[in-house]
Design a protein around this motif. Structure first.
Motif, mmCIF file in Angstrom:
data_model
loop_
_atom_site.group_PDB
_atom_site.id
_atom_site.type_symbol
_atom_site.label_atom_id
_atom_site.label_comp_id
_atom_site.label_asym_id
_atom_site.label_seq_id
_atom_site.Cartn_x
_atom_site.Cartn_y
_atom_site.Cartn_z
ATOM 1 N N ASP A 245 24.254 -21.414 2.518
ATOM 2 C CA ASP A 245 25.293 -20.450 2.421
ATOM 3 C C ASP A 245 26.737 -21.432 2.586
ATOM 4 N N GLU A 246 26.726 -22.424 3.427
ATOM 5 C CA GLU A 246 27.829 -23.222 4.029
ATOM 6 C C GLU A 246 27.811 -24.142 2.900
ATOM 7 N N GLY A 247 26.806 -24.647 2.087
ATOM 8 C CA GLY A 247 26.711 -25.580 1.097
ATOM 9 C C GLY A 247 27.121 -27.137 1.461
ATOM 10 N N TYR A 248 25.997 -27.227 2.236
ATOM 11 C CA TYR A 248 25.828 -28.810 2.835
ATOM 12 C C TYR A 248 24.325 -29.162 2.836
ATOM 13 N N ILE A 249 24.278 -30.578 2.889
ATOM 14 C CA ILE A 249 22.934 -31.172 3.079
ATOM 15 C C ILE A 249 23.229 -32.426 3.846
ATOM 16 N N ASP A 250 22.839 -32.397 5.072
ATOM 17 C CA ASP A 250 23.002 -33.655 5.874
ATOM 18 C C ASP A 250 21.546 -34.298 5.981
ATOM 19 N N ALA A 251 21.813 -35.781 5.831
ATOM 20 C CA ALA A 251 20.595 -36.418 6.046
ATOM 21 C C ALA A 251 20.754 -37.779 6.644
ATOM 22 N N ALA B 270 20.221 -32.106 -8.077
ATOM 23 C CA ALA B 270 18.707 -32.799 -8.355
ATOM 24 C C ALA B 270 18.743 -34.254 -7.917
ATOM 25 N N LEU B 271 19.902 -34.684 -7.863
ATOM 26 C CA LEU B 271 20.090 -36.322 -7.527
ATOM 27 C C LEU B 271 19.880 -36.531 -5.924
ATOM 28 N N VAL B 272 20.464 -35.435 -5.332
ATOM 29 C CA VAL B 272 20.216 -35.625 -3.533
ATOM 30 C C VAL B 272 18.881 -35.024 -3.335
ATOM 31 N N ILE B 273 18.420 -33.842 -3.816
ATOM 32 C CA ILE B 273 17.032 -33.316 -3.355
ATOM 33 C C ILE B 273 15.889 -34.236 -3.650
ATOM 34 N N ASN B 274 16.151 -34.953 -5.065
ATOM 35 C CA ASN B 274 15.007 -35.873 -5.588
ATOM 36 C C ASN B 274 15.025 -37.306 -4.621
ATOM 37 N N ARG C 198 25.873 -37.018 3.789
ATOM 38 C CA ARG C 198 26.388 -35.683 3.732
ATOM 39 C C ARG C 198 26.911 -35.027 2.374
ATOM 40 N N SER C 199 26.387 -34.186 1.882
ATOM 41 C CA SER C 199 26.564 -33.327 0.715
ATOM 42 C C SER C 199 27.173 -32.092 1.023
ATOM 43 N N GLU C 200 28.534 -31.976 0.505
ATOM 44 C CA GLU C 200 29.170 -30.527 1.084
ATOM 45 C C GLU C 200 30.065 -30.084 -0.123
ATOM 46 N N GLY C 201 30.004 -28.736 -0.132
ATOM 47 C CA GLY C 201 31.058 -28.053 -1.059
ATOM 48 C C GLY C 201 30.296 -27.726 -2.320
ATOM 49 N N HIS C 202 31.159 -26.805 -2.989
ATOM 50 C CA HIS C 202 30.534 -26.454 -4.573
ATOM 51 C C HIS C 202 31.466 -27.081 -5.381
ATOM 52 N N SER C 203 31.151 -27.546 -6.555
ATOM 53 C CA SER C 203 31.957 -28.241 -7.359
ATOM 54 C C SER C 203 32.756 -27.575 -7.989
ATOM 55 N N GLY C 204 32.587 -26.118 -8.199
ATOM 56 C CA GLY C 204 33.498 -25.589 -9.037
ATOM 57 C C GLY C 204 33.769 -25.770 -10.274
ATOM 58 N N MET D 265 35.147 -28.585 -5.094
ATOM 59 C CA MET D 265 34.853 -29.761 -5.150
ATOM 60 C C MET D 265 33.822 -30.419 -4.201
ATOM 61 N N THR D 266 32.726 -30.932 -4.643
ATOM 62 C CA THR D 266 31.618 -31.361 -3.877
ATOM 63 C C THR D 266 31.952 -32.755 -3.306
ATOM 64 N N GLU D 267 31.722 -33.025 -2.182
ATOM 65 C CA GLU D 267 32.226 -34.295 -1.481
ATOM 66 C C GLU D 267 30.848 -34.730 -0.943
ATOM 67 N N ILE D 268 30.555 -36.086 -1.323
ATOM 68 C CA ILE D 268 29.224 -36.634 -0.756
ATOM 69 C C ILE D 268 29.916 -37.997 0.127
ATOM 70 N N THR D 269 29.448 -38.035 1.484
ATOM 71 C CA THR D 269 30.037 -39.033 2.265
ATOM 72 C C THR D 269 28.592 -39.948 2.461
ATOM 73 N N PHE D 270 28.766 -41.092 2.417
ATOM 74 C CA PHE D 270 27.594 -42.007 2.617
ATOM 75 C C PHE D 270 27.977 -42.878 3.918
#
Length: 113
Positions: A63-69, A39-43, A18-24, A1-6
Motif C-alpha cells: 500500500d505504501e509502495g516500499y521494500i526494505d531489505a 522483478a529485479l528486487v524480488i528476485n 530500500r525501494s519506494e514509490g511507484h514509477s508512474g 518515480m521509484t527511488e532505490i537507495t543502496f
C-alpha cells in the motif's frame, strides 16, 4: 518515480537497500517499469534467501509502495554479488533515456560498527 537507495559501507559493500514509490510510467497493472524494478528486487531477495547463508530482514508494504531489505550480519561474497547485480540492473535502467525520469538509484554511504 521509484527511488532505490543502496546502503553501502566506505569500502563499497552493499549492506541493504530500500525501494519506494511507484514509477508512474503507466497505470497500475500496466506499468512495465514498475514491473521490471519489482522483478529485479524480488528476485534478488529470493536469490539471497535461497542461494546464500546470509539472513535478511525484509519489510514490504504494498500500500505504501516500499521494500526494505537489511542484513543481520555483514553479507558474504555471494550476497554481495547478487546485490551488485541488482544495482547494475537498476542503474542500467536509470541510464535508459526512455525510463530515466521514472527511476532514481541512490548510493548512500553508511557507517558500520
Amino acid at each position: 518515480m521509484t527511488e532505490i537507495t543502496f546502503y553501502q559501507t566506505e569500502t563499497g559493500d552493499i549492506i541493504g537497500f530500500r525501494s519506494e514509490g511507484h514509477s508512474g510510467y503507466a497505470d497500475q497493472g500496466e506499468d512495465i517499469v514498475c514491473a521490471a524494478i519489482s522483478a529485479l528486487v524480488i528476485n534478488t531477495i529470493n536469490s539471497i534467501n535461497e542461494l546464500t547463508e546470509d539472513e535478511m530482514d525484509v519489510d514490504i508494504d504494498e500500500d505504501e509502495g516500499y521494500i526494505d531489505a537489511s542484513f543481520f550480519d555483514a553479507p558474504g561474497k555471494e550476497a554481495q554479488l547478487l546485490l551488485k547485480s541488482l544495482a547494475l540492473g537498476l542503474t542500467n535502467m536509470e541510464d535508459d533515456e526512455a525510463v530515466t525520469e521514472f527511476i532514481d538509484v541512490i548510493f548512500e554511504e553508511v557507517r558500520t560498527c
